[in-house]
Design an enzyme around this catalytic site. Sequence first.
Site, PDB file in Angstrom:
ATOM      1  N   SER A 137       0.854  -1.201   0.000  1.00 34.05           N
ATOM      2  CA  SER A 137       0.000   0.000   0.000  1.00 34.05           C
ATOM      3  C   SER A 137       0.879   1.236   0.000  1.00 34.05           C
ATOM      4  O   SER A 137       1.970   1.242   0.592  1.00 34.05           O
ATOM      5  CB  SER A 137      -0.895   0.031   1.233  1.00 34.05           C
ATOM      6  OG  SER A 137      -1.580   1.261   1.320  1.00 34.05           O
ATOM      7  N   TYR A 151      -1.657  -0.339  10.270  1.00 32.82           N
ATOM      8  CA  TYR A 151      -1.803  -0.927   8.919  1.00 32.82           C
ATOM      9  C   TYR A 151      -0.653  -0.454   8.034  1.00 32.82           C
ATOM     10  O   TYR A 151      -0.040  -1.250   7.309  1.00 32.82           O
ATOM     11  CB  TYR A 151      -3.165  -0.519   8.358  1.00 32.82           C
ATOM     12  CG  TYR A 151      -3.398  -0.794   6.891  1.00 32.82           C
ATOM     13  CD1 TYR A 151      -3.813  -2.045   6.444  1.00 32.82           C
ATOM     14  CD2 TYR A 151      -3.229   0.223   5.933  1.00 32.82           C
ATOM     15  CE1 TYR A 151      -4.053  -2.281   5.095  1.00 32.82           C
ATOM     16  CE2 TYR A 151      -3.469  -0.005   4.592  1.00 32.82           C
ATOM     17  CZ  TYR A 151      -3.880  -1.258   4.174  1.00 32.82           C
ATOM     18  OH  TYR A 151      -4.114  -1.488   2.834  1.00 32.82           O
TER      19      TYR A 151
HETATM   20  P1  NAP Z   1     -11.562  -5.961  -0.236  1.00 32.30           P
HETATM   21  O1  NAP Z   1     -12.348  -5.444  -1.369  1.00 32.30           O
HETATM   22  O2  NAP Z   1     -12.061  -5.756   1.158  1.00 32.30           O
HETATM   23  O3  NAP Z   1     -11.322  -7.534  -0.509  1.00 32.30           O
HETATM   24  C1  NAP Z   1     -10.564  -8.257   0.421  1.00 32.30           C
HETATM   25  C2  NAP Z   1     -10.451  -9.694  -0.050  1.00 32.30           C
HETATM   26  O4  NAP Z   1      -9.630 -10.393   0.888  1.00 32.30           O
HETATM   27  C3  NAP Z   1     -11.773 -10.420  -0.094  1.00 32.30           C
HETATM   28  O5  NAP Z   1     -11.716 -11.341  -1.149  1.00 32.30           O
HETATM   29  C4  NAP Z   1     -11.812 -11.161   1.249  1.00 32.30           C
HETATM   30  O6  NAP Z   1     -12.585 -12.344   1.227  1.00 32.30           O
HETATM   31  C5  NAP Z   1     -10.346 -11.519   1.397  1.00 32.30           C
HETATM   32  N1  NAP Z   1      -9.930 -11.759   2.775  1.00 32.30           N
HETATM   33  C6  NAP Z   1      -9.962 -10.913   3.819  1.00 32.30           C
HETATM   34  N2  NAP Z   1      -9.449 -11.496   4.913  1.00 32.30           N
HETATM   35  C7  NAP Z   1      -9.084 -12.747   4.527  1.00 32.30           C
HETATM   36  C8  NAP Z   1      -8.485 -13.840   5.195  1.00 32.30           C
HETATM   37  N3  NAP Z   1      -8.153 -13.783   6.507  1.00 32.30           N
HETATM   38  N4  NAP Z   1      -8.248 -14.968   4.495  1.00 32.30           N
HETATM   39  C9  NAP Z   1      -8.558 -15.046   3.173  1.00 32.30           C
HETATM   40  N5  NAP Z   1      -9.122 -14.040   2.484  1.00 32.30           N
HETATM   41  C10 NAP Z   1      -9.387 -12.922   3.170  1.00 32.30           C
HETATM   42  O7  NAP Z   1     -10.074  -5.386  -0.230  1.00 32.30           O
HETATM   43  P2  NAP Z   1      -9.203  -4.676  -1.387  1.00 32.30           P
HETATM   44  O8  NAP Z   1      -9.382  -3.223  -1.253  1.00 32.30           O
HETATM   45  O9  NAP Z   1      -9.403  -5.340  -2.694  1.00 32.30           O
HETATM   46  O10 NAP Z   1      -7.737  -4.988  -0.825  1.00 32.30           O
HETATM   47  C11 NAP Z   1      -6.887  -5.967  -1.394  1.00 32.30           C
HETATM   48  C12 NAP Z   1      -5.473  -5.660  -0.972  1.00 32.30           C
HETATM   49  O11 NAP Z   1      -5.112  -4.356  -1.426  1.00 32.30           O
HETATM   50  C13 NAP Z   1      -5.260  -5.649   0.548  1.00 32.30           C
HETATM   51  O12 NAP Z   1      -4.014  -6.235   0.847  1.00 32.30           O
HETATM   52  C14 NAP Z   1      -5.245  -4.172   0.889  1.00 32.30           C
HETATM   53  O13 NAP Z   1      -4.520  -3.897   2.053  1.00 32.30           O
HETATM   54  C15 NAP Z   1      -4.586  -3.607  -0.366  1.00 32.30           C
HETATM   55  N6  NAP Z   1      -4.843  -2.179  -0.615  1.00 32.30           N
HETATM   56  C16 NAP Z   1      -6.099  -1.743  -0.868  1.00 32.30           C
HETATM   57  C17 NAP Z   1      -6.282  -0.379  -1.108  1.00 32.30           C
HETATM   58  C18 NAP Z   1      -7.630   0.212  -1.402  1.00 32.30           C
HETATM   59  O14 NAP Z   1      -7.771   1.455  -1.370  1.00 32.30           O
HETATM   60  N7  NAP Z   1      -8.648  -0.581  -1.675  1.00 32.30           N
HETATM   61  C19 NAP Z   1      -5.199   0.495  -1.071  1.00 32.30           C
HETATM   62  C20 NAP Z   1      -3.938  -0.001  -0.809  1.00 32.30           C
HETATM   63  C21 NAP Z   1      -3.761  -1.355  -0.588  1.00 32.30           C
HETATM   64  P3  NAP Z   1     -14.144 -12.342   1.691  1.00 32.30           P
HETATM   65  O15 NAP Z   1     -14.858 -11.500   0.671  1.00 32.30           O
HETATM   66  O16 NAP Z   1     -14.573 -13.754   1.624  1.00 32.30           O
HETATM   67  O17 NAP Z   1     -14.176 -11.724   3.052  1.00 32.30           O
END
Ligand code: NAP
Length: 242
Positions: A137, A151
């Site tokens: 991130s 985080y």
């Molecule tokens: P998201 O939409 O909330 O999706 C999270 C995914 O991770 C879902 O598929 C969820 O499964 C799964 N998950 C959560 N906890 C888990 C666990 N303990 N074991 C297995 N699967 C798990 O999140 P996102 O925004 O796409 O984020 C993805 C990555 O990008 C993360 O590492 C996050 O820190 C990073 N990131 C995101 C942003 C942003 O602005 N969105 C920015 C920087 C970095 P379920 O649906 O079944 O719960």
Amino acid sequence: MTPVTIITGGSRGIGAATARRLAHAGHHVAFSYRRDHTAATAVLADIEATGVRGLAVPADTRDPDHVTALFDAAADLGPITGLVNNAGVTSPIGAFVDLDPTDLRNVVDVNLIGYVLCAQQAARRMGTDAAIVNVSSAAATLGSPGEYIHYAAVKAATDALTIGLAKELAPRGIRVNAVAPGIIRTDIHALSGQPDRPDQAATRIPLGRAGHPDEVASAIAWLLGPDATYTTGTVLRVAGGL
Ligand code: NAP
């Protein structure tokens, strides 16, 4: 040989966009999810519609036995050539002094322990010409004051993991890189208590808007693919200038 890529957290957000993009690029895709079975089923159908093989595996990446089961299941698709360490969580946005120890532990468990467990399985099983991408991130360098410093600290650890693993695995022909997204339109913001964060943050993003999951997926696909064969140990920022 058809690439076989494992994506953790492929049911929603950046992971789901990556699953769809890699399937279109000809990868067999195995992805994990934790509880959103309906979302996982929809992603699996999209993967299979492209003609490649897909697997949706309920697996909590905090649990070593689940991680082993995920990699065992994926091995049915062929030799594993790629891992996208993506499953991640934040915790309620707030001041550092109010951080709940349970939330702190969960952020460490999912975003760091889970990544390490998956990378370890990948390192044990991958042959040459393989690649790992860790989803970090932009928070790792911004620090996320007033939001979730813990985080940000864990994402900085992801960057260190990327650099160390890249050096250790390079002699075996395994590349390791990270992407560092900025603010991307996914459910993660609602889960941290601020669903309108992508819109609220737009004015402080140099490109003037939040990003879309596809715009991160394309960077991940590039890092995994044949155009990035000399790229390892790097953190690719995908953050609209943040
Ligand atoms: P998201 O939409 O909330 O999706 C999270 C995914 O991770 C879902 O598929 C969820 O499964 C799964 N998950 C959560 N906890 C888990 C666990 N303990 N074991 C297995 N699967 C798990 O999140 P996102 O925004 O796409 O984020 C993805 C990555 O990008 C993360 O590492 C996050 O820190 C990073 N990131 C995101 C942003 C942003 O602005 N969105 C920015 C920087 C970095 P379920 O649906 O079944 O719960």
